[in-house]
Design a protein around this motif. Sequence first.
Motif, PDB file in Angstrom:
ATOM      1  N   THR A 252      36.570  43.314  32.439  1.00 44.69           N
ATOM      2  CA  THR A 252      37.073  43.777  33.738  1.00 44.69           C
ATOM      3  C   THR A 252      37.670  45.175  33.674  1.00 44.69           C
ATOM      4  O   THR A 252      37.859  45.820  34.707  1.00 44.69           O
ATOM      5  CB  THR A 252      38.132  42.791  34.285  1.00 44.69           C
ATOM      6  OG1 THR A 252      38.349  43.059  35.667  1.00 44.69           O
ATOM      7  CG2 THR A 252      39.447  42.904  33.530  1.00 44.69           C
ATOM      8  N   THR A 253      37.966  45.677  32.468  1.00 48.56           N
ATOM      9  CA  THR A 253      38.528  47.029  32.325  1.00 48.56           C
ATOM     10  C   THR A 253      37.466  48.109  32.480  1.00 48.56           C
ATOM     11  O   THR A 253      37.805  49.304  32.481  1.00 48.56           O
ATOM     12  CB  THR A 253      39.207  47.187  30.949  1.00 48.56           C
ATOM     13  OG1 THR A 253      38.221  47.035  29.912  1.00 48.56           O
ATOM     14  CG2 THR A 253      40.286  46.144  30.746  1.00 48.56           C
TER      15      THR A 253
ATOM     16  N   PHE B 140      52.518  46.200  43.171  1.00 54.98           N
ATOM     17  CA  PHE B 140      51.354  46.798  43.825  1.00 54.98           C
ATOM     18  C   PHE B 140      50.100  45.945  43.643  1.00 54.98           C
ATOM     19  O   PHE B 140      49.332  45.748  44.579  1.00 54.98           O
ATOM     20  CB  PHE B 140      51.105  48.208  43.275  1.00 54.98           C
ATOM     21  CG  PHE B 140      52.010  49.245  43.853  1.00 54.98           C
ATOM     22  CD1 PHE B 140      52.396  49.189  45.180  1.00 54.98           C
ATOM     23  CD2 PHE B 140      52.494  50.288  43.072  1.00 54.98           C
ATOM     24  CE1 PHE B 140      53.248  50.146  45.719  1.00 54.98           C
ATOM     25  CE2 PHE B 140      53.332  51.251  43.597  1.00 54.98           C
ATOM     26  CZ  PHE B 140      53.716  51.178  44.925  1.00 54.98           C
ATOM     27  N   THR B 141      49.903  45.430  42.439  1.00 52.78           N
ATOM     28  CA  THR B 141      48.688  44.651  42.171  1.00 52.78           C
ATOM     29  C   THR B 141      48.732  43.310  42.885  1.00 52.78           C
ATOM     30  O   THR B 141      47.711  42.845  43.406  1.00 52.78           O
ATOM     31  CB  THR B 141      48.511  44.434  40.663  1.00 52.78           C
ATOM     32  OG1 THR B 141      48.568  45.702  39.999  1.00 52.78           O
ATOM     33  CG2 THR B 141      47.171  43.783  40.364  1.00 52.78           C
TER      34      THR B 141
ATOM     35  N   GLN C 273      45.986  42.612  45.445  1.00 58.33           N
ATOM     36  CA  GLN C 273      45.206  41.494  44.928  1.00 58.33           C
ATOM     37  C   GLN C 273      43.965  41.953  44.162  1.00 58.33           C
ATOM     38  O   GLN C 273      42.921  41.308  44.193  1.00 58.33           O
ATOM     39  CB  GLN C 273      44.791  40.529  46.046  1.00 58.33           C
ATOM     40  CG  GLN C 273      45.970  39.858  46.720  1.00 58.33           C
ATOM     41  CD  GLN C 273      45.567  38.648  47.537  1.00 58.33           C
ATOM     42  OE1 GLN C 273      44.500  38.088  47.353  1.00 58.33           O
ATOM     43  NE2 GLN C 273      46.429  38.241  48.442  1.00 58.33           N
ATOM     44  N   SER C 274      44.103  43.074  43.477  1.00 57.18           N
ATOM     45  CA  SER C 274      43.003  43.552  42.634  1.00 57.18           C
ATOM     46  C   SER C 274      43.555  44.522  41.606  1.00 57.18           C
ATOM     47  O   SER C 274      44.033  45.606  41.963  1.00 57.18           O
ATOM     48  CB  SER C 274      41.925  44.234  43.471  1.00 57.18           C
ATOM     49  OG  SER C 274      40.947  44.815  42.630  1.00 57.18           O
ATOM     50  N   SER C 275      43.486  44.153  40.327  1.00 61.63           N
ATOM     51  CA  SER C 275      43.925  45.069  39.272  1.00 61.63           C
ATOM     52  C   SER C 275      42.964  46.239  39.143  1.00 61.63           C
ATOM     53  O   SER C 275      43.341  47.314  38.676  1.00 61.63           O
ATOM     54  CB  SER C 275      44.031  44.328  37.934  1.00 61.63           C
ATOM     55  OG  SER C 275      42.771  43.817  37.548  1.00 61.63           O
TER      56      SER C 275
ATOM     57  N   GLY D  27      51.979  45.872  33.885  1.00 64.09           N
ATOM     58  CA  GLY D  27      52.439  45.161  35.070  1.00 64.09           C
ATOM     59  C   GLY D  27      51.289  44.730  35.962  1.00 64.09           C
ATOM     60  O   GLY D  27      51.303  43.627  36.527  1.00 64.09           O
ATOM     61  N   ALA D  28      50.260  45.589  36.077  1.00 68.66           N
ATOM     62  CA  ALA D  28      49.094  45.252  36.889  1.00 68.66           C
ATOM     63  C   ALA D  28      48.384  44.021  36.338  1.00 68.66           C
ATOM     64  O   ALA D  28      47.880  43.184  37.100  1.00 68.66           O
ATOM     65  CB  ALA D  28      48.130  46.439  36.934  1.00 68.66           C
ATOM     66  N   ASN D  29      48.358  43.893  35.021  1.00 69.09           N
ATOM     67  CA  ASN D  29      47.739  42.706  34.405  1.00 69.09           C
ATOM     68  C   ASN D  29      48.450  41.426  34.815  1.00 69.09           C
ATOM     69  O   ASN D  29      47.812  40.397  35.057  1.00 69.09           O
ATOM     70  CB  ASN D  29      47.756  42.848  32.876  1.00 69.09           C
ATOM     71  CG  ASN D  29      46.603  43.688  32.364  1.00 69.09           C
ATOM     72  OD1 ASN D  29      45.823  44.235  33.139  1.00 69.09           O
ATOM     73  ND2 ASN D  29      46.488  43.795  31.062  1.00 69.09           N
ATOM     74  N   ILE D  30      49.770  41.481  34.899  1.00 67.93           N
ATOM     75  CA  ILE D  30      50.521  40.303  35.329  1.00 67.93           C
ATOM     76  C   ILE D  30      50.344  40.079  36.823  1.00 67.93           C
ATOM     77  O   ILE D  30      50.170  38.937  37.277  1.00 67.93           O
ATOM     78  CB  ILE D  30      52.020  40.467  35.004  1.00 67.93           C
ATOM     79  CG1 ILE D  30      52.228  40.673  33.495  1.00 67.93           C
ATOM     80  CG2 ILE D  30      52.807  39.258  35.482  1.00 67.93           C
ATOM     81  CD1 ILE D  30      51.758  39.520  32.640  1.00 67.93           C
ATOM     82  N   GLY D  31      50.364  41.148  37.607  1.00 68.48           N
ATOM     83  CA  GLY D  31      50.215  41.023  39.056  1.00 68.48           C
ATOM     84  C   GLY D  31      48.913  40.372  39.459  1.00 68.48           C
ATOM     85  O   GLY D  31      48.886  39.534  40.373  1.00 68.48           O
ATOM     86  N   THR D  32      47.831  40.717  38.786  1.00 69.37           N
ATOM     87  CA  THR D  32      46.533  40.146  39.160  1.00 69.37           C
ATOM     88  C   THR D  32      46.429  38.677  38.781  1.00 69.37           C
ATOM     89  O   THR D  32      45.733  37.911  39.438  1.00 69.37           O
ATOM     90  CB  THR D  32      45.382  40.952  38.510  1.00 69.37           C
ATOM     91  OG1 THR D  32      44.150  40.580  39.121  1.00 69.37           O
ATOM     92  CG2 THR D  32      45.303  40.715  37.014  1.00 69.37           C
TER      93      THR D  32
END
Length: 378
Positions: free
Chosen positions: A87-88, A231-232, A236-238, A265-270
Amino acid sequence: MIASTIFLFLLAIDFIGYSFRLLNKDIANSIINLTANPFISLFIGLLITAIIQSSSTSTSMIVAIVASGSLEFSDAIPMIMGANIGTTLTSTLVSLSFITNRDEFRKAIGAGVVHDFFNILVVAILFPLEYNYGVLTNLSSEASNFILGADYVAQNTEFRYFLFTKPIVLFIGDLIPYPVILAIASFVMLAIAVKFLSKTLYKSITGGSREFLQRYFFGSPYRSFFWGIIFTAGVQSSSVTTSVIVPFVATRKISLKQSFTFILGANIGTTITALIAALFKSEAAVSIALVHLFFNLIGVLIFLPFPFIRSIPVRMAKSFGRLAMKFRIAGFVYIILTFFLIPFILISFSREGEESAKPEIEMEKELREPDSPADSFN
């Protein structure tokens, strides 16, 4: 304006996945159904996610196979790990849009690959622990049982943005039935959407002030980590948030070190949004979402609290950025090798090895099995 740009970004992502599926109609289904060892399963998840450009979609495919009973949940864990790497690819692709400017390209591709390197390092740590001790399997199973309880009933509810983008993708796909043209157009659309989104967000959030961005969003590692989650979870999308960071780093609005903690943080948010969505599907979906959560959470606990360890992926990304600035083809070679060629070759060799081993296995079985009760008695 921001909402329309985000929609354009998500539409571009869906177009990329759609065009790749047209180019490789049978690859995804044939690969995902392979009965392979954990090492090959890791690359299956990576390749599938890179092809369809969506870890959510590849995870859903894995969930469906687990739910059907064709694949054990513990055997699907390496695929989830591979999907985290696959996904990266989006942010790395975005960095290539800065290739015409040497200095910006060096910083942009560093920001693109730091996410890759982080996930690769976390896989290198967690894969042996999962292989030998089933760490993620046990954690996710226990947590799933605790969250859902014994009386959980799945709901057929779907909250996905592709409910809106899918009709557009199918309509244009029917008008232009040429996968290569669609793929090229979708990459151009992706680069334009990300650049426009980053400028819009930068001006709307900071008023055009770099100092405001540095002070309130990236003033400390934990502050940028927090905003990465917020933000993520909101978008709802990293892929959106990690890709928007690339132009910020390329234009020196923030440093690569600051962007890395935001990406953590984005990894946790998604994973939070994926877990909420999974609650409306099935127990298997919840378990898969929890694996994704624990994978990233453990990675954060390893890297975030310790500055020296946190600097390892950043130093790796900076070194690769200098290499890519000197040899610009290195960025393309890295993408092709890491996300497509190496996984595909290893999977192909594994499949050929299994097929060639089948006659020998059958022969051994025949030699071990007696032809008749009399033979077994003698």
